[in-house]
Design a protein around this motif. Sequence first.
Motif, PDB file in Angstrom:
ATOM      1  N   GLU A  95       3.061   6.647  -7.211  1.00  0.00           N
ATOM      2  CA  GLU A  95       3.807   5.414  -7.429  1.00  0.00           C
ATOM      3  C   GLU A  95       2.909   4.340  -8.027  1.00  0.00           C
ATOM      4  O   GLU A  95       3.288   3.645  -8.979  1.00  0.00           O
ATOM      5  N   ASP A 127      10.274  11.093   0.103  1.00  0.00           N
ATOM      6  CA  ASP A 127      10.942  10.096  -0.729  1.00  0.00           C
ATOM      7  C   ASP A 127      12.071  10.730  -1.527  1.00  0.00           C
ATOM      8  O   ASP A 127      13.157  10.152  -1.659  1.00  0.00           O
ATOM      9  N   ARG A 177       9.853   2.145  -5.636  1.00  0.00           N
ATOM     10  CA  ARG A 177       9.325   3.477  -5.936  1.00  0.00           C
ATOM     11  C   ARG A 177      10.059   4.093  -7.119  1.00  0.00           C
ATOM     12  O   ARG A 177      11.216   4.499  -7.020  1.00  0.00           O
TER      13      ARG A 177
END
Length: 211
Positions: A95, A127, A177
């Motif tokens: 990220e 994620d 993100r």
Amino acid sequence: NSLPPTEERDEKRIMEDNTNEPKTAKFNVGGKEFETSYSLIAKQEGSMLARLVSETWLKNLSKPIFIDRSYDIFAFVLEYLRHGCVVLPDTISREMFHRDMDFYGINPGDGTVKASSFALQLAELKDRRDALSLADHCLRKLSTEERYLDTLNKSDTQLTFLKKDPFFSVARLLNERTEMKAVFKETLAEFGMTCKEIKISSSIFIQVALH
């Protein structure tokens, strides 16, 4: 009419610079100096780095170009430009790397940026799973509404996540993100919808606009 001597010399210098491409480009990133081949940077057409080098070329190429970013990440940006792929250390998340690549105007290809740490890879998988779960939640929520068909064909709708909503924390991360947001958008796209905006209106709720 002939140019004044000073202007004539400046024009001659610029013409000579244009015919003699420099061999290296120098950067001062976050206080640390880097030197790399000029051609490596110049071929990144449309990027901020290429533009900086091009503008400095006609001024003072011997002086490092200052960039107020992380020098740790910049070292791996150069590695990516050299090899077309990179494996990041534990101290740099994908990220963070993608955020700086976006700043430099460089778009890495799918699968070209990898994490070296197994723990970090697990976090990134989480994620991805959370993004898929949120997309599934949004689709289920829309399917229970009477305006569902209109949403797909002609109108926009808005989903609101209150702080007490179990998906609130996941939705909040979408704007932070990049890869997580991309997975969320791709999943909705498979069902004929486009995520137009993810807006944090306050610290209490998040609105996700879909159409």
